[in-house]
Design an enzyme around this catalytic site. Structure first.
Site, PDB file in Angstrom:
ATOM      1  CG  HIS A  67      -1.831   0.957   1.395  1.00  0.00           C
ATOM      2  ND1 HIS A  67      -3.222   1.039   1.152  1.00  0.00           N
ATOM      3  CD2 HIS A  67      -1.282   1.977   1.978  1.00  0.00           C
ATOM      4  CE1 HIS A  67      -3.512   2.663   0.791  1.00  0.00           C
ATOM      5  NE2 HIS A  67      -2.704   2.935   1.750  1.00  0.00           N
ATOM      6  CD  GLU A  68       1.877   3.293   3.544  1.00  0.00           C
ATOM      7  OE1 GLU A  68       1.923   4.425   3.529  1.00  0.00           O
ATOM      8  OE2 GLU A  68       0.484   3.237   4.179  1.00  0.00           O
ATOM      9  CG  HIS A  71       0.455   6.087  -0.225  1.00  0.00           C
ATOM     10  ND1 HIS A  71      -0.730   6.697  -1.428  1.00  0.00           N
ATOM     11  CD2 HIS A  71      -0.042   5.633   0.146  1.00  0.00           C
ATOM     12  CE1 HIS A  71      -1.978   6.114  -0.873  1.00  0.00           C
ATOM     13  NE2 HIS A  71      -1.362   5.814   0.566  1.00  0.00           N
TER      14      HIS A  71
END
Length: 158
Positions: A67-68, A71
């Site tokens: 998820h990170e 980004h």
């Protein structure tokens, strides 16, 4: 697990899942409470909540890392890196990252109690508020009468 091991793990996930290198710092941050990880746009670093690893294991933590990294890679390539962007949602689904992290045990949502009561001078209608407001700016929704504020002696849970 220490920060060096986490750094190697994030670099490996970045290469395997995204086909691109992770060139910045990944660290653990025990102070994170309501999130599994976070990405810093200025420094491009990533922080991971170690309590997620301790509680839910490597598989869930890897989803947080993905998820990170979504980004991270989208921001560096100047594409939509925010949660609501289609690029972010598409890439997250492709790599199998998690949209939300699991809630830690004992981590309940903090409920703000009602501390103030607005009371209508005409009809007595009561409005509970969590924050203090200026009653002169508002009128009763029932009879359009003037309101006054009364601070509650006790705390009412919503």
């Amino acid at each position: 697990m220490d920060n060096e091991t986490l750094q190697a793990w994030v670099e490996q996930v970045s290469r395997d899942s995204f086909g691109r290198p992770f060139l910045h710092q990944a660290t653990f941050n025990r102070r994170l409470r309501s999130t599994g990880g976070r990405y810093f746009m200025r420094s491009h670093d990533i922080e991971i909540n170690p309590k997620q690893l301790e509680t839910f294991g490597r598989e869930e933590t890897e989803k947080i890392i993905k998820h990170e990294l979504c980004h991270y890679h989208l921001h560096l390539t100047k594409r939509g890196y925010r949660h609501q962007d289609a690029d972010f949602q598409r890439l997250l689904a492709e790599v199998g990252g998690s949209r939300y992290c699991s809630a830690l045990p004992g981590q309940t949502k903090r409920v703000q109690p009602y501390r103030y009561k607005l009371v209508c001078r005409s009809c007595g209608m009561e409005y509970l508020r969590k924050r203090k407001v200026n009653p002169a700016k508002y009128a009763c929704g029932k009879c359009r009468g003037k309101l006054f504020i009364k601070m509650l002696d006790f705390v009412l849970e919503p």
